[in-house]
Design a protein around this motif. Structure first.
Motif, short mmCIF file in Angstrom:
data_model
loop_
_atom_site.label_atom_id
_atom_site.label_comp_id
_atom_site.label_asym_id
_atom_site.label_seq_id
_atom_site.Cartn_x
_atom_site.Cartn_y
_atom_site.Cartn_z
N ASP A 157 0.83 -1.21 0.00
CA ASP A 157 0.00 0.00 0.00
C ASP A 157 0.87 1.26 0.00
N LEU A 158 1.94 1.25 0.77
CA LEU A 158 2.85 2.40 0.80
C LEU A 158 3.52 2.60 -0.56
N LEU A 159 3.90 1.50 -1.21
CA LEU A 159 4.51 1.58 -2.53
C LEU A 159 3.53 2.16 -3.54
N GLN A 160 2.27 1.75 -3.48
CA GLN A 160 1.26 2.29 -4.39
C GLN A 160 1.04 3.79 -4.13
N ARG A 161 1.05 4.18 -2.86
CA ARG A 161 0.90 5.59 -2.49
C ARG A 161 2.05 6.42 -3.05
N LEU A 162 3.27 5.91 -2.88
CA LEU A 162 4.45 6.62 -3.38
C LEU A 162 4.38 6.73 -4.91
N ASP A 163 4.08 5.61 -5.57
CA ASP A 163 4.03 5.62 -7.03
C ASP A 163 2.97 6.59 -7.55
N ALA A 164 1.81 6.61 -6.93
CA ALA A 164 0.76 7.52 -7.37
C ALA A 164 1.19 8.97 -7.22
N LEU A 165 1.81 9.29 -6.09
CA LEU A 165 2.26 10.66 -5.86
C LEU A 165 3.39 11.05 -6.81
N ALA A 166 4.24 10.08 -7.14
CA ALA A 166 5.37 10.34 -8.04
C ALA A 166 4.97 10.29 -9.50
N GLY A 167 3.72 9.94 -9.78
CA GLY A 167 3.25 9.90 -11.16
C GLY A 167 3.62 8.62 -11.89
N ILE A 168 3.94 7.59 -11.16
CA ILE A 168 4.26 6.28 -11.77
C ILE A 168 2.94 5.54 -11.93
N VAL A 169 2.49 5.43 -13.15
CA VAL A 169 1.19 4.84 -13.44
C VAL A 169 1.34 3.71 -14.45
N PRO A 170 0.39 2.80 -14.50
CA PRO A 170 0.46 1.74 -15.50
C PRO A 170 0.43 2.32 -16.92
N SER A 171 1.14 1.69 -17.81
CA SER A 171 1.08 2.14 -19.20
C SER A 171 -0.25 1.70 -19.80
#
Length: 127
Positions: free
Chosen positions: A106-120
């Protein structure tokens, strides 16, 4: 095999760091993960409570205020490392520590969302 409980204070600390954008997206976790000397240096200047919030797991049966009590470090005592969270997810899932695994995920998903790392495009959904 050791048993772990989830350290809720660590989860909250990591969330706050992520929300304040205090994270590193690309690092070699093997190189930046705090080693014994770094842990000792940190403990020389900080409390055990401050040390504890950098660890997602609490070792069942280990005494408080010992390094053995704290597991699944996710940062370098200043910032969350994306690779640290990935390592926590991997290690926790490998050894079936589900609460720690899910919290790290969940923390990894939170970080990725905030950093703009999204599925292609096209990667979501079934294969």
């Amino acid at each position: 095999m050791a048993s772990y409980s989830l350290n809720q204070a660590a989860v909250e600390h990591a969330r706050q760091l992520i929300d304040r954008r205090q994270y590193v997206l690309d690092s070699d976790w093997g190189e930046v993960q705090p080693n014994a000397a770094a842990q000792n240096d940190y403990l020389a200047k900080h409390s055990w409570d401050e040390y504890a919030v950098w660890h997602l797991g609490l070792t069942e049966g280990a005494n408080d205020e010992t390094k053995a009590r704290y597991a699944f470090v996710y940062g370098d005592f200043r910032r969350v490392h994306r690779t640290g969270l990935i390592a926590c997810v991997y290690r926790a899932s490998e050894w079936r520590h589900k609460d720690v695994e899910l919290a790290a995920h969940d923390l990894l998903q939170r970080l990725d969302a905030l950093a703009g790392i999204v599925p292609s495009a096209g990667s979501a959904g079934g294969n």
